[in-house]
Design a protein around this motif. Sequence first.
Motif, PDB file in Angstrom:
ATOM      1  N   LEU A 163       0.827  -1.207   0.000  1.00 21.37           N
ATOM      2  CA  LEU A 163       0.000   0.000   0.000  1.00 21.37           C
ATOM      3  C   LEU A 163       0.860   1.255   0.000  1.00 21.37           C
ATOM      4  N   CYS A 220       0.683   3.923  -3.003  1.00 24.66           N
ATOM      5  CA  CYS A 220       0.320   5.324  -2.735  1.00 24.66           C
ATOM      6  C   CYS A 220       1.421   6.279  -3.179  1.00 24.66           C
ATOM      7  N   THR A 277      -1.753  -0.807  -9.575  1.00 21.50           N
ATOM      8  CA  THR A 277      -1.308   0.582  -9.634  1.00 21.50           C
ATOM      9  C   THR A 277      -1.382   1.110 -11.063  1.00 21.50           C
TER      10      THR A 277
END
Length: 177
Positions: free
Chosen positions: A84, A88, A132
Motif C-alpha cells: 500500500l 500510494c 497501480t
Amino acid sequence: AKTHRFEVGEVIQARGRRWTPQSKLDVRTYLSERAAREERGANLLNILVAHAILVSLILAALYRMTPLVSAKPEQVMRNLNLSLLIMCATLATGRIVLYFNPDGLLVPLAAGGIRLAILTNPRLASMATMSTALLLSLQFDYSWRVLVVSGVMGFAGVVSITRVRRRGDMARSAFVA
C-alpha cells in the motif's frame, strides 16, 4: 438577438414587462446553463462513487491475496503495508507528473514494482504493480496507453528481478523494464 453572461442577482425578465426576443433568449440561455451545471454535479458524484468502488475492489483483492502469496504468516501485514505504501507513493508521483506531462508515460511504476519485488515477493509485486497501473490510467483520463505501457513496464521489471546480489542487478532490471 445575442446571449450574454449573467451576474449573480441579475434580473432577466422583470415582472409585468413585455417579453422581447432578447429576454426569451436570455431565459433559455439561463435555464440551459443551470441544467448543465446540475448535470456536471451529478456526473462528478457518479465518477466519485465509481472510483471509490474500484479502489475498494482493488484493496479487497490485495488484502485477500497477500496471505496467499506471503511465505511467512507473520509477514502478511508487513507485506500488505509495504504494498500500500509503494502504491500510494507511485500514485502521488503520478499526480505530480500529471502537472508537468499530461501523457503519463514518465511515471516510474517499474521502480516501485522492482522495490516491492525485492522487499516482498514477485507475485505480490506483480499484483500490486498491475493494480497501480490501472489506478494510474484513471488519473490520466482513463488512458489505455498509460495502462498498457506502465503495466507492461512494471511487470517486466518485477519478472526480471529474481535475486539481488549487487546494485547492478537492480540497474539491469530497470533496463529490462
